[in-house]
Scaffold this active site. Structure first.
Site, PDB file in Angstrom:
ATOM      1  N   GLY A   1       0.882  -1.099  -0.111  1.00  0.00           N
ATOM      2  CA  GLY A   1      -0.186  -0.006  -0.101  1.00  0.00           C
ATOM      3  C   GLY A   1       0.772   1.089  -0.165  1.00  0.00           C
TER       4      GLY A   1
ATOM      5  N   GLN B   1       3.309   9.935   1.206  1.00  0.00           N
ATOM      6  CA  GLN B   1       4.523   9.297   1.217  1.00  0.00           C
ATOM      7  C   GLN B   1       5.212   9.488   0.238  1.00  0.00           C
ATOM      8  OE1 GLN B   1       2.243   5.192   2.149  1.00  0.00           O
ATOM      9  NE2 GLN B   1       4.306   5.090   3.191  1.00  0.00           N
TER      10      GLN B   1
ATOM     11  N   CYS C   1       6.221  -0.484   7.063  1.00  0.00           N
ATOM     12  CA  CYS C   1       5.673   0.977   6.335  1.00  0.00           C
ATOM     13  C   CYS C   1       6.889   1.267   5.419  1.00  0.00           C
ATOM     14  CB  CYS C   1       5.263   1.977   7.050  1.00  0.00           C
ATOM     15  SG  CYS C   1       4.683   3.483   6.387  1.00  0.00           S
ATOM     16  N   LEU C   2       6.570   1.589   3.944  1.00  0.00           N
ATOM     17  CA  LEU C   2       7.797   2.006   3.256  1.00  0.00           C
ATOM     18  C   LEU C   2       8.312   3.361   3.773  1.00  0.00           C
ATOM     19  CD1 LEU C   2       6.294   1.388  -0.133  1.00  0.00           C
ATOM     20  CD2 LEU C   2       8.042  -0.119   0.841  1.00  0.00           C
TER      21      LEU C   2
ATOM     22  N   HIS D   1      -4.308   1.467   7.762  1.00  0.00           N
ATOM     23  CA  HIS D   1      -2.942   2.065   7.765  1.00  0.00           C
ATOM     24  C   HIS D   1      -2.686   3.140   6.873  1.00  0.00           C
ATOM     25  CE1 HIS D   1       1.558   1.174   7.914  1.00  0.00           C
ATOM     26  NE2 HIS D   1       1.555   1.861   6.709  1.00  0.00           N
ATOM     27  N   GLU D   2      -3.303   3.003   5.502  1.00  0.00           N
ATOM     28  CA  GLU D   2      -3.147   3.926   4.510  1.00  0.00           C
ATOM     29  C   GLU D   2      -3.989   5.331   4.772  1.00  0.00           C
ATOM     30  OE1 GLU D   2      -0.380   3.633   2.569  1.00  0.00           O
ATOM     31  OE2 GLU D   2      -0.372   1.406   3.063  1.00  0.00           O
TER      32      GLU D   2
ATOM     33  N   HIS E   1      -2.103   7.662   7.017  1.00  0.00           N
ATOM     34  CA  HIS E   1      -1.130   8.456   6.401  1.00  0.00           C
ATOM     35  C   HIS E   1      -1.688   9.551   5.936  1.00  0.00           C
ATOM     36  CE1 HIS E   1       2.802   6.141   6.049  1.00  0.00           C
ATOM     37  NE2 HIS E   1       2.086   5.009   5.615  1.00  0.00           N
TER      38      HIS E   1
HETATM   39 NI    NI Z   1       2.704   3.020   5.745  1.00  0.00          NI
END
Ligand code: NI
Length: 173
Positions: A46, A51, A94-95, A136-137, A140
């Protein structure tokens, strides 16, 4: 399509709140394509626009396990309209928080509304892995990282590690 640079913790951009997309023009379409490209390249499941340094309310995700079975999902202006009452712990990464994983408590089911890349309204009843990824997304897009949702002790451990790394980088310069 091009690989976008992923913003990582502790960059303050990650604390921004995304603004709603007002019309899905060519620029937004291009952003979506590049976000998808970047997510796959980085082996993420995701990615939120925040991000990659864009404060529009867009997420992309794909929870299908195999490369041959890719099925990209795009959500514009996603909102959690209702949540189940049961919570469950599950491992997350998470990236934007590279090299770290921790258990996060999430509700097991959510109802999400938003729009697809053509601007048609979507309503997604999600549970399991999908419910976790959506929470989670969407976090963000509200400036929230999964490390905000873990125990203070674990968070401090990660923060200390990042500080050490940043210091090392500075010394090398
Ligand atoms: Ni993330």
């Amino acid at each position: 399509m091009s690989m976008l640079e992923i913003v990582t913790y502790p960059d303050n951009f990650l604390r921004r709140h995304a603004k709603p997309v007002e019309n899905i023009d060519g620029k937004i379409q291009e952003m979506i394509e590049n976000m998808a490209f970047t997510m796959y390249k980085a082996s993420g499941i995701g990615l939120a626009a925040i991000q990659v340094g864009c404060d529009e309310s867009i997420i992309v995700y794909d929870i299908s396990p195999a490369e041959e079975k890719r099925s990209l999902c795009v959500l514009i202006n996603p909102k959690i309209v209702s949540s189940g009452e049961t919570t469950i712990l599950g491992s997350e990464g998470c990236l934007s928080v590279p090299g770290f994983k921790a258990d996060v408590k999430r509700v097991t089911s959510v109802l999400v509304e938003g729009f697809n890349s053509e601007g048609s309204p979507l309503r997604i009843e999600a549970d399991g892995m999908l419910a976790r990824v959506l929470q989670h997304e969407i976090d963000h897009l509200n400036g929230i990282l999964f490390i905000d949702c873990i125990s203070a002790l674990k968070r401090e451990l990660y923060k200390r590690r990042v500080k050490k790394k940043l210091r090392k980088k500075l010394r090398k310069k």
